[in-house]
Write an enzyme that holds these catalytic residues in place. Structure first.
Site, PDB file in Angstrom:
ATOM      1  CE  LYS A  53      -3.897  -1.873   2.661  1.00 39.31           C
ATOM      2  NZ  LYS A  53      -4.855  -2.317   1.677  1.00 39.31           N
ATOM      3  CD  GLU A  81      -5.090   5.766   3.877  1.00 35.12           C
ATOM      4  OE1 GLU A  81      -6.298   5.583   4.127  1.00 35.12           O
ATOM      5  OE2 GLU A  81      -4.499   5.199   2.947  1.00 35.12           O
ATOM      6  CG  HIS A 120     -12.921  -3.291   6.704  1.00 38.53           C
ATOM      7  ND1 HIS A 120     -13.283  -1.968   6.567  1.00 38.53           N
ATOM      8  CD2 HIS A 120     -12.412  -3.414   7.944  1.00 38.53           C
ATOM      9  CE1 HIS A 120     -12.998  -1.327   7.677  1.00 38.53           C
ATOM     10  NE2 HIS A 120     -12.468  -2.186   8.540  1.00 38.53           N
ATOM     11  NE  ARG A 136      -8.251  -9.541  -6.701  1.00 34.97           N
ATOM     12  CZ  ARG A 136      -9.265  -8.924  -6.130  1.00 34.97           C
ATOM     13  NH1 ARG A 136     -10.416  -8.817  -6.770  1.00 34.97           N
ATOM     14  NH2 ARG A 136      -9.162  -8.370  -4.949  1.00 34.97           N
TER      15      ARG A 136
HETATM   16  P1  ADP Z   1      -7.814  -3.864   2.847  1.00 31.52           P
HETATM   17  O1  ADP Z   1      -6.777  -3.967   1.775  1.00 31.52           O
HETATM   18  O2  ADP Z   1      -7.357  -4.379   4.180  1.00 31.52           O
HETATM   19  O3  ADP Z   1      -9.147  -4.392   2.432  1.00 31.52           O
HETATM   20  P2  ADP Z   1      -8.449  -1.119   2.136  1.00 31.52           P
HETATM   21  O4  ADP Z   1      -7.392  -0.094   2.136  1.00 31.52           O
HETATM   22  O5  ADP Z   1      -8.889  -1.662   0.814  1.00 31.52           O
HETATM   23  O6  ADP Z   1      -8.012  -2.312   3.116  1.00 31.52           O
HETATM   24  O7  ADP Z   1      -9.726  -0.569   2.910  1.00 31.52           O
HETATM   25  C1  ADP Z   1     -10.832  -1.392   3.199  1.00 31.52           C
HETATM   26  C2  ADP Z   1     -12.005  -0.549   3.646  1.00 31.52           C
HETATM   27  O8  ADP Z   1     -11.649   0.225   4.796  1.00 31.52           O
HETATM   28  C3  ADP Z   1     -12.497   0.459   2.626  1.00 31.52           C
HETATM   29  O9  ADP Z   1     -13.392  -0.096   1.697  1.00 31.52           O
HETATM   30  C4  ADP Z   1     -13.151   1.485   3.529  1.00 31.52           C
HETATM   31  O10 ADP Z   1     -14.430   1.012   3.917  1.00 31.52           O
HETATM   32  C5  ADP Z   1     -12.264   1.503   4.753  1.00 31.52           C
HETATM   33  N1  ADP Z   1     -11.206   2.568   4.683  1.00 31.52           N
HETATM   34  C6  ADP Z   1      -9.965   2.468   4.164  1.00 31.52           C
HETATM   35  N2  ADP Z   1      -9.287   3.623   4.267  1.00 31.52           N
HETATM   36  C7  ADP Z   1     -10.116   4.491   4.875  1.00 31.52           C
HETATM   37  C8  ADP Z   1      -9.998   5.879   5.292  1.00 31.52           C
HETATM   38  N3  ADP Z   1      -8.884   6.589   5.105  1.00 31.52           N
HETATM   39  N4  ADP Z   1     -11.053   6.451   5.889  1.00 31.52           N
HETATM   40  C9  ADP Z   1     -12.192   5.749   6.118  1.00 31.52           C
HETATM   41  N5  ADP Z   1     -12.367   4.472   5.767  1.00 31.52           N
HETATM   42  C10 ADP Z   1     -11.341   3.834   5.150  1.00 31.52           C
END
Ligand code: ADP
Length: 670
Positions: free
Chosen positions: A116, A200, A235, A292
């Site tokens: 990431k 973040e 999530h 993908r």
């Molecule tokens: P992972 O790879 O663990 O699934 P992601 O970065 O894709 O994590 O984030 C998964 C979920 O977490 C997102 O779909 C959202 O719902 C929440 N999320 C991620 N980053 C943020 C953020 N900065 N603020 C609020 N919610 C977030």
């Protein structure tokens, strides 16, 4: 040219890929593990090759073995589906080394998006908007905390190597920072063997909106619009839709262009998804790129009328994109609901078992079911418990949503717990109907989404006539066919000596007594039922595990399953599980009257051998009926008399029909 394609996956996505390959005249090879020997994807493919035991590590993740088999079978290309080897750069390289086309991006693009923090650095350079935050290499607590203090709370700590929501912590104030950081690091180390962290800005009411992109090897890229995947649990996505409701054309274009920028920054080729968080003020931020085909790709197919697997195969052959951006149009609205074997009432715990009943809504050009299982299949502990994806399209969101709710109502599964009722609740929730979507939807509406169902016994009584009808009809079928079943026991029915019998149903641990009076035996037998002093005229028939019931003139259709005498009855409004309480022989007659006056099968009454009321001795023949060209006599079980003959000589009777009422009383009085 791809002439032969191996699908290195299982379940619905393997079936999905095979469909398109078949349509294009490409030969297909399925792979399977022990658990999947008889799976649908194996049956659908032209050839199938065994990989190993059920655990994925010993089968679907055996990249080396998959390559070896591909070479043996003269496979030109491998489609990895999603999950398993789909985002494994090493496997993509292995394919290239062996001159096999990997239907996916180059290994370098997979690697670039693997971390990431590295992905964010690349996106920052390319000018793709990022959630404000820190993604540097300096990892001391002081540096991370200074970054958090500067951007202001709440913040979100994320594991750089993260996935599936692991190693993530919300921090709401400066005081909580240290503890949250330690917890997130521990979790990340335990899950990924790495505790590199990102900080973040935590967006409190964002939507998850993602863009479908495609790039060809000639440097061209297009976006096939967006999907809103805000409704999530832990999530993970539950219901996805396209387009994102209330998204303006200008935001759509900006986000689409940002996604293309992201893909081009890593020289992307093939199908990819760029995930963004969309904030309330329409600003959006890059989250990650999935390299993908996604689970939820069908909603994009519905609104663009394009076959994304066809696009993937075309690009994998080195050809240009099938369409340019200005040739792509967005029509109507689509939803996808993921049907899982899980228990929403118990923290969505996966459920395993045999799919002893599986009824899907009728498929047509607006309702699509992507699945990899059929009735009788096992949902095992080895793989993801997704049973199917239900996808619907409508001219607009309102029509599509109505179709979704209706189709969910036509989905019946028994044998495992499913989230179907939960999906119905989400889809019909006023906030969902009003498209008030955020990633905290399920949390926010927790109380109404998980409220207990209306009192079970109330529902039970509403369903009693249908349950009784089903019991009566299955008894008839069993007796006609001479099938061994609960009904083969003569004592299953209490003959109470008058013109009726009593049926006892057990539902939700409650015994419900039903008085049954036989009315008619024709093509459609009819009964009069009395439950709680209310009468119901019921009739119906059974066709292939479907019950067509008429209750007081109202017709309705139900699906049902019969698991060794435990019935499950479904339709849009009903879901009832019950069994019939079997009376033991002689149960309701103190003098041990174990007589059975039911017709053994369909036939004709030949003769009454005694008059009504006439005294007879135990063992005297009292009635003759003919069935299957043979005569059968009904014998008096005791001294007594016939109180009533329900059929006259010459009349046709159905198997299971009660032929007469017999009384022992008068004989005793004499
Ligand atoms: P992972 O790879 O663990 O699934 P992601 O970065 O894709 O994590 O984030 C998964 C979920 O977490 C997102 O779909 C959202 O719902 C929440 N999320 C991620 N980053 C943020 C953020 N900065 N603020 C609020 N919610 C977030």
């Amino acid at each position: 040219m791809i002439n032969k394609l191996l699908i290195a996956n299982r379940g619905e996505i393997a079936c999905r890929v095979i469909k398109t390959a078949n349509a294009q005249g490409i030969k297909t090879v399925a792979v399977y593990s022990d658990a999947d020997k008889n799976a649908l994807h194996v049956q659908m493919a032209d050839e199938a090759v065994y990989l190993g035991p059920s655990p994925s590590k010993e089968s679907y993740l055996r990249g080396d073995l998959i390559i070896e088999k591909s070479k043996e079978l003269g496979v030109d290309a491998i489609h990895p589906g999603y999950g398993f080897l789909s985002e494994n750069a090493e496997f993509a390289n292995l394919c290239a080394e062996n001159n096999i086309i990997f239907v996916g991006p180059p290994a370098s693009a997979i690697e670039a998006m693997g971390s990431k923090s590295a992905a964010k650095s690349i996106m920052e350079k390319a000018g793709v908007p990022l959630v404000p935050g820190y993604h540097g290499d300096e990892q001391s607590e002081a540096v991370l905390k200074a970054a958090a203090d500067e951007m202001g709370y709440p913040v979100l700590l994320k594991a750089a190597a993260g996935g599936g929501g692991k190693g993530m912590r919300q921090v709401w104030s400066e005081k909580e920072f240290s503890q949250a950081l330690n917890a997130a690091k521990r979790e990340s180390m335990a899950s990924f063997g790495d505790d590199h962290m990102l900080v973040e800005k935590y967006l409190t009411r964002p939507r998850h909106v993602e863009i479908q992109v495609f790039c060809d090897p000639h440097g061209d890229g297009v976006y096939l619009f967006e999907r809103d995947c805000s409704v999530q649990r832990r999530h993970q996505k539950i219901i996805e839709e396209a387009p994102a409701p209330n998204m303006s054309q200008s935001v759509r274009e900006k986000m689409g262009e940002a996604a293309i920028l992201a893909a081009k920054a890593i020289n992307y080729v093939g199908a990819g998804t760029v995930e963004f968080l969309l904030d309330e003020d329409d600003s959006f931020y890059f989250m990650e790129m999935n390299t993908r085909l996604q689970v939820e790709h069908p909603v994009t197919e519905m609104i663009t009328r394009e076959d994304l697997v066809h696009w993937q195969l075309t690009i994998a052959e080195g050809k240009p994109l099938p369409k340019q951006q200005n040739e792509l149009t967005l029509t109507g609205h689509a939803f996808e609901a993921r049907i899982y074997a899980e228990d929403p009432g118990n923290e969505f715990l996966p459920s395993t078992g045999t799919l002893c009943l599986l009824r899907t809504p009728k498929e047509n050009n607006v309702v699509r079911v992507d699945t990899g299982v059929v009735e009788g299949d096992e949902v095992s502990v080895f793989y993801d418990p997704m049973i199917a994806k239900l996808v619907v399209w409508g001219e607009n969101r309102e029509i599509a949503l109505k179709r979704l709710i209706s189709a969910l109502g036509d989905y019946y599964i028994d044998g495992v717990s499913t989230n179907i009722d939960f999906l119905k609740r989400v889809a019909s929730h006023p906030a969902f109907v009003a498209a008030e979507l955020t990633t905290t939807f399920v949390e926010k509406h927790n109380d109404s989404l998980f409220a207990p169902v209306a009192s079970a016994s109330k529902d039970t009584h509403a369903n009693t006539p249908t349950m009784a009808l089903l019991s009566l009809l299955t008894r008839k079928v069993a007796l006609n066919n001479k099938t061994p079943s609960v009904w083969s026991t003569a004592g299953a029915w209490r003959s109470n000596g008058i013109h009726q019998e009593t049926l006892t149903l057990l539902c939700d641990q409650e015994e419900i007594g039903v008085e049954v009076k036989h009315l008619q035996y024709g093509n459609e037998p009819a009964w009069e039922l009395t439950v709680d002093n209310k009468s119901f005229k019921v009739s119906g028939k059974i066709i292939n595990n479907t019950l067509e019931a008429t209750i007081n003139g109202y017709k309705s259709t139900f699906s049902f399953s019969d698991n060794d005498g435990v019935f499950t009855l479904f339709n849009k409004d009903t879901h009832a599980k019950f069994s019939v309480v079997l009376a033991s022989l002689g149960d309701d007659n103190s003098d041990g009257d174990d007589a059975n006056f039911s017709a053994p099968m369909n036939g004709t009454i030949v003769a009454h051998l005694v008059e009504k009321g006439q005294q007879v001795k135990k063992g005297d023949p009292i009635l003759i009926m003919e069935a299957m060209k043979m005569e059968h006599s009904i014998i008096a079980p005791h001294d007594g008399s016939v109180e009533e003959f329900y059929f006259n000589p010459g009349e046709l009777v159905d198997g299971g029909a009660t032929l007469l009422a017999f009384s022992t009383k008068e004989a005793a009085e004499v």
